[in-house]
Design an enzyme around this catalytic site. Structure first.
Site, PDB file in Angstrom:
ATOM      1  N   ASP A 193       0.768  -1.270  -0.123  1.00  0.00           N
ATOM      2  CA  ASP A 193       0.075  -0.059   0.044  1.00  0.00           C
ATOM      3  C   ASP A 193       0.872   1.388   0.017  1.00  0.00           C
ATOM      4  O   ASP A 193       0.505   2.463   0.477  1.00  0.00           O
ATOM      5  CB  ASP A 193      -0.839  -0.140   1.140  1.00  0.00           C
ATOM      6  CG  ASP A 193      -2.308  -0.640   1.017  1.00  0.00           C
ATOM      7  OD1 ASP A 193      -2.146  -1.963   0.262  1.00  0.00           O
ATOM      8  OD2 ASP A 193      -3.295  -0.702   1.756  1.00  0.00           O
ATOM      9  N   HIS A 219       0.035 -12.949  -1.824  1.00  0.00           N
ATOM     10  CA  HIS A 219      -1.166 -12.530  -1.058  1.00  0.00           C
ATOM     11  C   HIS A 219      -1.808 -13.901  -0.122  1.00  0.00           C
ATOM     12  O   HIS A 219      -1.656 -14.882  -0.784  1.00  0.00           O
ATOM     13  CB  HIS A 219      -2.549 -12.184  -1.710  1.00  0.00           C
ATOM     14  CG  HIS A 219      -3.599 -11.659  -1.253  1.00  0.00           C
ATOM     15  ND1 HIS A 219      -3.457 -10.189  -0.522  1.00  0.00           N
ATOM     16  CD2 HIS A 219      -4.908 -11.944  -0.613  1.00  0.00           C
ATOM     17  CE1 HIS A 219      -4.749 -10.049   0.215  1.00  0.00           C
ATOM     18  NE2 HIS A 219      -5.425 -11.076   0.120  1.00  0.00           N
ATOM     19  N   CYS A 276      -4.269  -5.987  -3.620  1.00  0.00           N
ATOM     20  CA  CYS A 276      -3.162  -6.725  -3.384  1.00  0.00           C
ATOM     21  C   CYS A 276      -3.091  -7.996  -4.319  1.00  0.00           C
ATOM     22  O   CYS A 276      -1.920  -8.216  -4.814  1.00  0.00           O
ATOM     23  CB  CYS A 276      -3.161  -7.047  -1.995  1.00  0.00           C
ATOM     24  SG  CYS A 276      -3.052  -5.454  -0.817  1.00  0.00           S
TER      25      CYS A 276
END
Length: 505
Positions: free
Chosen positions: A50, A146, A90
């Site tokens: 992020d 992820h 993501c």
């Protein structure tokens, strides 16, 4: 005197020595004198969750303090000013990067889809596997793939590495916490909150992961080159870091990011109805007048991540691997801090799609260089193979930019793709951003000219003067749209296994 046994032993010894040298070439990339084979560099592969362009050397926010990344740029790292992600959330972004395939070919469009359950992705040789199957020792800590729930335990992509570790670390509670709340407004996803942890910096998760990575640089890996992947969870929400990083940004000195309240009015469907409205996190921050607090918290988290990365970069520079290790530092997608009336990602505007990307290659003469070439994270896979002298993977969608690393001033304006969910795509060539909503709002379009509108305030898609630009960029939209792969049936296991963990899920 019979010399035949001695001759046989000598010949056998020389043959053995020759064979050992051949093995050394194949497994470590070292050269026999006179050979011109490409050495197999080590790879330090750093993912930051992020992170947008609020990094000093990228200039996204002049208030930010990132001394370690800035020093990395000054001392040989090339800073890509126009790097983009394959998706703005993501899982699909990382899945595309690590498989070398866009979501349009795999069907992995969202966080709930595990690439190992996608028929078009599950058998692809991922980037760390490709290195690991060709003589590299691969190891990782932190978030690279992820995470997904799984009956056998959390699937973090550990299957792709020879070693995957959990160095530990946590928050140990909070000295203070803020969370904007308004009755009737509930932001989905990860908790929109921030505060100071009670844990010392050295006891926190990202610091311990970076310290673990630093410690690995004292190893010899049995003579093999290494592929070391390191994932940092901050600045992913919630924004909990030690107080010392909040102290870098006195609240009364924080200038929040600019936004326009009418910014979404010109992004409309065919019936002229707007597609987007203010996001719930924006409404919470706006209604409680906490924009400055939220901006401060993000800045603090960025500085924390920078501090942690500095531990690993310092260790590399002091190690035996300093001069033969490629370093790639990347963010998986961007993040809005009130721009376009959003706090978050999952959109196709510049603030979501553009990512920080810094690269250092051994022997590079470039220092303190900004490269304006247009690249995509999906290009990392073929680029690393070329740099390390490994055979190309003909299944890769991306384009190697090794030539751009050798000459950062080289013109490199190939239009590149970012996707969010099924049939929603954005194309940028470095000047224009074109977006087509085939899934969210059939036929709706956006076009921005970054020459004089870098914050994308004015949608030019309906302006007839730009029809030629629209026609040109439309030709770069995907011709194939793989249907959504199945949602991971074990996602609830992930939630229960990580309850109370503030790291990214």
């Amino acid at each position: 005197m019979n010399t035949k046994p001695l001759l046989h032993r000598t010949t056998g010894f020389l043959l053995l020595l020759f064979c050992l040298q051949i093995v050394m070439i194949l497994t470590t990339g070292q050269r026999i004198k006179g050979e011109e084979s490409i050495p197999k560099y080590n790879v330090l592969f750093v993912a930051i969750d992020d992170l947008n362009d609020w990094v000093g050397c990228l200039g996204g926010n002049p208030q930010v303090k990132t001394p370690n990344l800035d020093r990395f740029a000054r001392e040989g790292g090339i800073v890509f000013t126009q790097a983009y992600c394959p998706s703005t959330v993501c899982c699909p972004s990382r899945s595309a990067l690590l498989t070398g395939k866009h979501a349009t070919h795999t069907g992995v469009y969202g966080n709930g889809q595990n690439l190992k359950h996608a028929s078009k992705a599950k058998d692809l040789e991922t980037l760390p596997e490709y290195f690991g199957n060709r003589g590299y020792h691969t190891l990782s800590a932190g978030k690279i793939f992820h995470k997904h729930g799984d009956p056998a335990g959390m699937d973090e992509g550990q299957w792709a590495f020879h070693e995957h570790v959990h160095p530990g670390g946590g928050n140990k509670g909070f000295s203070w916490e803020e969370e904007p709340k308004i009755d009737g407004i509930k932001a989905g996803g990860t908790k929109f909150a921030w505060g100071a942890t009670k844990a010392a910096t050295e006891e926190t998760k990202d610091f311990m992961a970076c310290k673990w990575a630093a410690d690995q640089l004292d190893r010899d890996f049995d003579g093999k080159p290494f592929f070391l992947a390191l994932g940092l969870s901050k600045p992913h929400l919630p924004w909990y870091v030690p107080q010392e990083f909040f102290d870098l940004y006195p609240l009364d000195q924080v200038v929040p990011a600019p936004f326009r309240r009418d910014d979404l009015d010109d992004i409309v469907r065919d019936n002229s109805r707007p597609i987007f409205g203010p996001g719930d996190r924006f409404r919470l921050a706006d209604g409680t007048k906490m924009h400055a607090q939220a901006n401060r918290a993000y800045l603090a988290n960025v500085s924390y991540a920078d501090h942690c990365i500095g531990v690993t970069l310092d260790a590399l520079d002091q190690s035996d691997y300093a001069d033969n290790t490629i370093v790639m530092i990347w963010g998986d997608h961007g993040w809005h801090l009130s721009e376009k009336l959003q706090y978050g990602k999952t959109n196709l505007w510049e603030e979501s799609a553009r990512v920080p990307f810094l690269v250092r290659v051994p022997g590079s003469v470039h220092k303190d260089i900004q490269c304006n070439g247009v690249v995509n994270l999906i290009d990392i896979y073929p680029t690393l193979l070329e740099l390390c002298g490994l055979p190309p993977n003909n299944k890769n969608d991306g384009r190697s930019f090794a030539a751009l690393l050798a000459d950062p001033a080289k013109e490199w304006t190939y239009p590149t793709l970012t996707t969010y969910q099924y049939k929603n795509h954005s194309i940028t060539d470095g000047r224009y951003r074109y977006t087509w909503y085939g899934g969210r709002a059939e036929g709706a379009e956006e076009l921005y000219d970054h020459t004089d509108d870098p914050l994308e305030y004015t949608n030019l898609a309906s302006n007839p003067e730009y029809e030629n630009v629209l026609v040109r960029l439309r030709t770069h939209l995907p011709s194939h749209h793989e249907p959504d792969s199945p949602s991971n049936p074990y996602n609830e296991l992930k939630k229960s296994n990580t309850k109370g963990n503030s790291s990214d899920l």
